[in-house]
Design an enzyme around this catalytic site. Structure first.
Site, PDB file in Angstrom:
ATOM      1  N   THR A  53      38.677  17.124  50.997  1.00  0.00           N
ATOM      2  CA  THR A  53      37.405  16.910  49.974  1.00  0.00           C
ATOM      3  C   THR A  53      37.227  15.491  50.336  1.00  0.00           C
ATOM      4  O   THR A  53      35.918  15.323  50.527  1.00  0.00           O
ATOM      5  CB  THR A  53      37.655  17.523  48.979  1.00  0.00           C
ATOM      6  N   LYS A  71      41.816  24.698  29.255  1.00  0.00           N
ATOM      7  CA  LYS A  71      42.438  24.511  28.047  1.00  0.00           C
ATOM      8  C   LYS A  71      42.024  23.514  27.202  1.00  0.00           C
ATOM      9  O   LYS A  71      41.799  23.812  25.806  1.00  0.00           O
ATOM     10  CB  LYS A  71      44.101  24.476  28.408  1.00  0.00           C
ATOM     11  N   HIS A  94      23.771  66.720  35.194  1.00  0.00           N
ATOM     12  CA  HIS A  94      25.075  66.727  34.793  1.00  0.00           C
ATOM     13  C   HIS A  94      26.197  66.823  35.628  1.00  0.00           C
ATOM     14  O   HIS A  94      27.156  67.528  35.286  1.00  0.00           O
ATOM     15  CB  HIS A  94      25.057  68.037  33.582  1.00  0.00           C
ATOM     16  N   ASP A 105      39.234  90.187  41.345  1.00  0.00           N
ATOM     17  CA  ASP A 105      38.275  90.669  40.340  1.00  0.00           C
ATOM     18  C   ASP A 105      37.032  89.543  40.682  1.00  0.00           C
ATOM     19  O   ASP A 105      36.100  90.090  40.825  1.00  0.00           O
ATOM     20  CB  ASP A 105      38.434  90.370  38.925  1.00  0.00           C
ATOM     21  N   ARG A 142      42.741  73.387  48.913  1.00  0.00           N
ATOM     22  CA  ARG A 142      41.761  73.651  48.141  1.00  0.00           C
ATOM     23  C   ARG A 142      41.337  72.412  47.425  1.00  0.00           C
ATOM     24  O   ARG A 142      41.799  71.357  47.806  1.00  0.00           O
ATOM     25  CB  ARG A 142      42.495  74.173  46.745  1.00  0.00           C
TER      26      ARG A 142
HETATM   27  N1  LIG Z   1      49.349  21.387  45.771  1.00  0.00           N
HETATM   28  C1  LIG Z   1      48.506  21.033  45.190  1.00  0.00           C
HETATM   29  O1  LIG Z   1      49.067  19.834  44.363  1.00  0.00           O
HETATM   30  C2  LIG Z   1      47.049  21.197  45.134  1.00  0.00           C
HETATM   31  N2  LIG Z   1      46.273  20.388  44.326  1.00  0.00           N
HETATM   32  C3  LIG Z   1      44.790  21.025  44.967  1.00  0.00           C
HETATM   33  N3  LIG Z   1      45.281  21.960  45.851  1.00  0.00           N
HETATM   34  C4  LIG Z   1      44.124  22.665  46.356  1.00  0.00           C
HETATM   35  O2  LIG Z   1      43.784  22.145  47.774  1.00  0.00           O
HETATM   36  C5  LIG Z   1      42.286  22.314  48.096  1.00  0.00           C
HETATM   37  C6  LIG Z   1      41.473  21.166  48.397  1.00  0.00           C
HETATM   38  O3  LIG Z   1      42.251  20.568  49.404  1.00  0.00           O
HETATM   39  P1  LIG Z   1      41.268  19.606  50.348  1.00  0.00           P
HETATM   40  O4  LIG Z   1      40.513  18.669  49.669  1.00  0.00           O
HETATM   41  O5  LIG Z   1      42.258  19.101  51.252  1.00  0.00           O
HETATM   42  O6  LIG Z   1      40.321  20.512  51.081  1.00  0.00           O
HETATM   43  C7  LIG Z   1      41.772  23.054  46.670  1.00  0.00           C
HETATM   44  O7  LIG Z   1      41.436  24.278  47.024  1.00  0.00           O
HETATM   45  C8  LIG Z   1      42.813  22.724  45.844  1.00  0.00           C
HETATM   46  O8  LIG Z   1      42.782  23.832  44.819  1.00  0.00           O
HETATM   47  C9  LIG Z   1      46.379  21.996  46.018  1.00  0.00           C
HETATM   48  N4  LIG Z   1      47.000  23.042  47.070  1.00  0.00           N
HETATM   49  C10 LIG Z   1      47.826  23.920  46.671  1.00  0.00           C
HETATM   50  O9  LIG Z   1      48.281  24.096  45.779  1.00  0.00           O
END
Ligand SMILES: NC(=O)c1ncn([C@@H]2O[C@H](COP(=O)(O)O)[C@@H](O)[C@H]2O)c1NC=O
Length: 528
Positions: free
Chosen positions: A52, A152, A292, A482, A524
């Site tokens: 990401t 939360k 129905h 029957d 059946r």
């Molecule tokens: N292990 C962790 O600490 C962790 N932290 C975030 N993730 C997941 O890793 C994914 C993103 O990974 P990337 O940015 O590498 O594509 C997301 O789906 C996220 O939910 C993790 N992966 C799995 O548990």
């Protein structure tokens, strides 16, 4: 035992919270760069995980790697990445409390006001047929932990778990922050999301990886997740309230596309589902008309319009206000045949443009489209007081070539076709079920009676003169002779029934007496 308690007087009010710092960790990268660009333009600091972060950086935006924040490298093939006190303190600190604020300051941790998450594609990986180890690797741990933490702490943090929610973030950036009401709504969605995710994981573990069904196919635990699709005007009766819920990935009547007409009612859904069961089960062009939840007419023909005419002719009185299912694309001739009759709803795999135009002239008629390969589902659920019954769907069907001729001359091809049609049609009729047919069309249906004799009487009475020379199907065996005698007396020429009663010999003797051909299917089809 109890969790910690906090003096209510210590909570300071927080409603609109500006977004200054966002944690972004998404498997589904759709919409990511637009969101990142908007966050950066609004001066938001982005902290992110592996790919990401790379995608955001590649697009030229500033981003902090989560490992740089925690001082701990992403490790164990990504199993440990965001699972760190620095991350979780930033998500869980309740800044309505002075004490939490001071603790963060002492530890040099900055809070997050936004979490953008999308979890590992667990269900998709299962669906792909991947090996167990590959599926296990797609059980997201860090993601749900963050989502649950942020949700939360919705008093302070907004959590989005799906690109469809990015609009809320973009609006918040334009309006100075997220409101408490928005964060609460997002928290509800977030916990539903992780709950559904865990249901999928728990189901796969218990169903596939380590089945605890003792070989029965019924695991020790059953979980399901349903989303409200619509609130209906009322339930079975106007004083009952009702809503439609659907489950992800399902392809049944609940997913049918409403092309035209009034909104579907509770009873429309029940009848349309019964209509589907009756019509889509046949291979030839077939129409079922339901009232129905029972067929008041069902017919197959070489052309759909002829099937409708025959199905309607079975019981024109009852067909008024019925729900129709067709197992073929509805053409103009069929639409012309249906249009003059008051009908609540019609469901079919498709409609020619002219047919649709013709049917749409009836403003109230609900016109639904559902592909012929719709999925009824392998399991049927029935709610009981305090419980739930599960059974495998009634998918068995013995074709004529597997039947045993119990008495009489072997049926000719046309009679056999009628018998097979009747045998297929009767399993869509509520038990006790007797169906008389002629020319691959029902001519008399007896349904839902507490004894088979009454069902026979009803079918014969409905058929009138048409009983003579017709064929009959019974969904279950005749406990006595029957019921069958009622049919023989009315002049049916052939009968198909499961057989298996200790008094089968009496029914066979009665058939011999009347010169009626009788086949036994050995299976059946009760349907309640
Ligand atoms: N292990 C962790 O600490 C962790 N932290 C975030 N993730 C997941 O890793 C994914 C993103 O990974 P990337 O940015 O590498 O594509 C997301 O789906 C996220 O939910 C993790 N992966 C799995 O548990």
């Amino acid at each position: 035992m109890s969790g910690p308690t906090i003096d209510p007087a210590l909570y300071r009010e927080r409603d609109v919270i500006p977004i200054r710092r966002a944690l972004v960790s998404v498997s589904d990268k759709s919409g990511l760069l637009e969101l990142a660009a908007a966050l950066v333009a609004a001066g938001v600091e982005i902290v992110s995980t592996g790919s990401t972060a790379k995608a955001i950086a590649d697009a030229g935006h500033p981003v902090t790697q989560v490992g740089d924040l925690t001082g701990y490298p992403e490790s164990l093939d990504g199993r440990v990445r965001t699972l760190h006190p620095t991350v979780h303190s930033g998500l869980l600190a309740d800044l309505r409390l002075e004490d939490h604020e001071q603790q963060l300051e002492q530890q040099g941790i900055a809070p997050f006001e936004l979490l953008v998450s999308s979890l590992y594609p667990f269900a998709e990986t299962v669906a792909s047929g991947a090996e167990p180890d590959a599926v296990v690797e797609q059980i997201d741990i860090g993601g749900p932990a963050m989502v649950r933490a942020g949700a939360k702490n919705h008093a302070n943090v907004a959590v989005v778990t799906d690109p469809s929610q990015y609009r809320v973030v973009l609006d918040a950036l334009a309006h100075g922050g997220t409101t408490l009401a928005e964060r609460r709504d997002l928290a509800v969605a977030a916990f539903r999301h992780t709950a559904s995710y865990d249901i999928a994981v728990a189901s796969w573990l218990g169903n596939v990886l380590a089945p605890d069904d003792e070989g029965s196919g019924f695991p020790g635990w059953a979980g399901a997740s349903w989303e409200r699709a619509s609130i209906l005007r009322y339930g079975e009766n106007s004083h009952q309230r009702a809503a439609l819920y659907t489950s992800a990935g399902a392809r049944g009547i609940a997913q049918a596309e409403l092309l035209s007409g009034k909104e579907m009612s509770y009873n429309n859904y029940v009848d349309a589902d019964a209509a589907l069961r009756a019509a889509y089960d046949h291979h030839e062009p077939t129409i079922a008309i339901i009232k129905h939840a029972n067929p008041c007419g069902i017919a197959s023909a070489d052309a759909l319009a002829a099937a409708h005419a025959a199905a309607h002719a079975c019981d024109p009185v009852s067909a008024y206000g019925g729900v129709i299912a067709a197992n073929r694309e509805v053409d103009l001739a069929t639409a012309e045949s249906i249009a003059p009759i008051f009908t609540e709803a019609i469901v079919a795999p498709g409609y020619t443009p002219e047919a649709l135009e013709r049917l749409q002239r009836k403003k109230d008629l609900r016109i639904l489209r559902l592909p012929a390969d719709y999925a009824r589902g392998d399991m049927e659920l029935k709610q009981l007081s305090g419980g739930l019954l599960l059974q495998t769907a009634d998918a068995m069907f013995a074709p004529a070539r597997q039947w045993r001729l119990a008495t009489g001359e072997p049926a000719d091809a046309a009679t056999l076709a009628d018998l097979e049609f009747a045998w297929r049609a009767v399993r869509a009729v509520k038990s006790n079920a007797i169906l008389l047919a002629s020319g691959r069309a029902s001519v008399g249906v007896g349904m839902g009676q507490v004894n088979r004799v009454d069902s026979c009487r009803l079918a014969v009475e409905r058929a009138g003169d048409r009983a003579r020379g017709s064929v009959a199907a019974s969904d279950a065996f005749f406990p006595f002779d029957d019921g069958a005698r009622v049919l023989f007396e009315a002049g049916i020429r052939a009968l198909v029934q499961p057989g298996g009663s200790i008094r089968d010999a009496d029914t066979i003797a009665a058939a011999q007496e009347y010169g009626v051909t009788m086949y036994l299917t050995g299976e059946r089809h009760f349907f309640h």
